[in-house]
Structures are given as structure tokens and as C-alpha cells.
Design a protein around this motif. Structure first.
Motif, PDB file in Angstrom:
ATOM      1  N   ALA A  29      34.704  78.465  60.325  1.00 55.89           N
ATOM      2  CA  ALA A  29      34.029  79.747  60.282  1.00 55.89           C
ATOM      3  C   ALA A  29      34.114  80.291  58.862  1.00 55.89           C
ATOM      4  CB  ALA A  29      34.681  80.721  61.258  1.00 55.89           C
ATOM      5  N   ILE A  30      33.031  80.870  58.379  1.00 55.75           N
ATOM      6  CA  ILE A  30      32.962  81.403  57.029  1.00 55.75           C
ATOM      7  C   ILE A  30      32.857  82.920  57.121  1.00 55.75           C
ATOM      8  CG2 ILE A  30      31.648  81.400  54.884  1.00 55.75           C
ATOM      9  CD1 ILE A  30      30.722  78.598  55.605  1.00 55.75           C
ATOM     10  N   THR A  31      33.554  83.598  56.235  1.00 58.34           N
ATOM     11  CA  THR A  31      33.559  85.054  56.244  1.00 58.34           C
ATOM     12  C   THR A  31      32.462  85.576  55.342  1.00 58.34           C
ATOM     13  OG1 THR A  31      35.931  85.009  56.580  1.00 58.34           O
ATOM     14  CG2 THR A  31      34.983  87.089  55.884  1.00 58.34           C
ATOM     15  N   TYR A  32      31.651  86.467  55.878  1.00 56.77           N
ATOM     16  CA  TYR A  32      30.571  87.113  55.136  1.00 56.77           C
ATOM     17  C   TYR A  32      30.803  88.622  55.139  1.00 56.77           C
ATOM     18  CZ  TYR A  32      27.985  82.737  55.561  1.00 56.77           C
ATOM     19  OH  TYR A  32      27.590  81.433  55.478  1.00 56.77           O
ATOM     20  N   LEU A  33      30.270  89.306  54.124  1.00 58.30           N
ATOM     21  CA  LEU A  33      30.349  90.754  54.045  1.00 58.30           C
ATOM     22  C   LEU A  33      28.983  91.351  54.349  1.00 58.30           C
ATOM     23  CD1 LEU A  33      32.452  91.194  50.793  1.00 58.30           C
ATOM     24  CD2 LEU A  33      33.204  91.474  53.140  1.00 58.30           C
ATOM     25  N   CYS A  34      28.961  92.396  55.158  1.00 57.66           N
ATOM     26  CA  CYS A  34      27.715  93.068  55.511  1.00 57.66           C
ATOM     27  C   CYS A  34      27.245  93.880  54.309  1.00 57.66           C
ATOM     28  CB  CYS A  34      27.933  93.976  56.719  1.00 57.66           C
ATOM     29  SG  CYS A  34      26.478  94.932  57.154  1.00 57.66           S
ATOM     30  N   ALA A  39      31.555  95.489  56.185  1.00 53.71           N
ATOM     31  CA  ALA A  39      32.509  94.937  57.146  1.00 53.71           C
ATOM     32  C   ALA A  39      32.554  93.415  56.990  1.00 53.71           C
ATOM     33  CB  ALA A  39      32.105  95.297  58.564  1.00 53.71           C
ATOM     34  N   ALA A  40      33.728  92.843  57.160  1.00 57.39           N
ATOM     35  CA  ALA A  40      33.899  91.393  57.087  1.00 57.39           C
ATOM     36  C   ALA A  40      33.553  90.787  58.445  1.00 57.39           C
ATOM     37  CB  ALA A  40      35.314  91.047  56.694  1.00 57.39           C
ATOM     38  N   ASN A  41      32.661  89.814  58.443  1.00 56.98           N
ATOM     39  CA  ASN A  41      32.242  89.130  59.671  1.00 56.98           C
ATOM     40  C   ASN A  41      32.485  87.642  59.508  1.00 56.98           C
ATOM     41  OD1 ASN A  41      30.919  91.281  61.299  1.00 56.98           O
ATOM     42  ND2 ASN A  41      29.699  91.471  59.441  1.00 56.98           N
ATOM     43  N   THR A  42      33.013  87.015  60.543  1.00 58.12           N
ATOM     44  CA  THR A  42      33.239  85.586  60.547  1.00 58.12           C
ATOM     45  C   THR A  42      32.147  84.930  61.373  1.00 58.12           C
ATOM     46  OG1 THR A  42      35.573  86.168  60.624  1.00 58.12           O
ATOM     47  CG2 THR A  42      35.051  83.878  60.800  1.00 58.12           C
ATOM     48  N   LEU A  43      31.393  84.035  60.740  1.00 55.99           N
ATOM     49  CA  LEU A  43      30.269  83.387  61.405  1.00 55.99           C
ATOM     50  C   LEU A  43      30.474  81.883  61.443  1.00 55.99           C
ATOM     51  CD1 LEU A  43      27.273  85.266  59.759  1.00 55.99           C
ATOM     52  CD2 LEU A  43      28.311  85.716  61.964  1.00 55.99           C
ATOM     53  N   CYS A  51      25.448  91.618  61.596  1.00 56.70           N
ATOM     54  CA  CYS A  51      26.743  92.289  61.513  1.00 56.70           C
ATOM     55  C   CYS A  51      27.175  92.732  62.905  1.00 56.70           C
ATOM     56  CB  CYS A  51      26.649  93.494  60.581  1.00 56.70           C
ATOM     57  SG  CYS A  51      28.188  94.413  60.437  1.00 56.70           S
ATOM     58  N   ARG A  52      28.442  92.524  63.215  1.00 54.11           N
ATOM     59  CA  ARG A  52      28.950  92.925  64.527  1.00 54.11           C
ATOM     60  C   ARG A  52      29.226  94.422  64.596  1.00 54.11           C
ATOM     61  NH1 ARG A  52      31.482  87.754  63.817  1.00 54.11           N
ATOM     62  NH2 ARG A  52      30.654  86.319  65.356  1.00 54.11           N
TER      63      ARG A  52
END
Length: 73
Positions: A29-34, A39-43, A51-52
Motif C-alpha cells: 500500500a502506498i501513502t498519498y496526500l489529499c 489527509a494521509a490515505n493509504t491506497l 480521499c477517505r
């Protein structure tokens, strides 16, 4: 060619794939920023890019922490 003698690549076992030199890598899973709410999101690979927290669809990939150096000539 008979159908019984045909072996599809998707039916190979993990042991035979590892023996032939191909190793299966676990899904990372890679972490992205909205871009909207930061917010940090793991996709994962097949997740929807959303974004969650706020539902925004623009995401930025975080920079690597590895030192990268290029040689200029």
C-alpha cells in the motif's frame, strides 16, 4: 494440441514460479496526500483514487526518504 496438455500461466503454483526465478511480491500500500484536506490515505493497487476524509479525487504521492543523487557531466 489437446486441452489436457495445455497449462495456463495463471494456474502455476507459487513454488514453481519461485523455482523458475520469478518471485511474487506482496501487495504494498502506498501513502498519498489529499490535495484538498491534506489527509494521509493509504491506497492499494485496485482501490479507487478518492480521499477517505473529504472525497476529493486529487492525490499527491509522498516523496521518497531515500537519498537520490545524479551525476552531471
Amino acid at each position: 494440441m489437446e486441452r489436457d496438455s495445455l497449462v495456463l500461466p495463471s494456474t502455476q503454483s507459487a513454488a514453481s514460479a519461485a523455482a523458475s526465478g520469478r518471485a511474487f511480491q506482496p501487495v504494498q500500500a502506498i501513502t498519498y496526500l489529499c490535495a484538498n484536506c491534506c489527509a494521509a490515505n493509504t491506497l492499494n493497487r485496485n482501490d479507487a483514487v478518492r480521499c477517505r476524509e473529504c472525497g476529493h479525487r486529487v492525490m499527491y504521492k509522498q516523496r521518497t526518504r531515500r537519498v537520490v543523487q545524479f551525476e552531471a557531466r
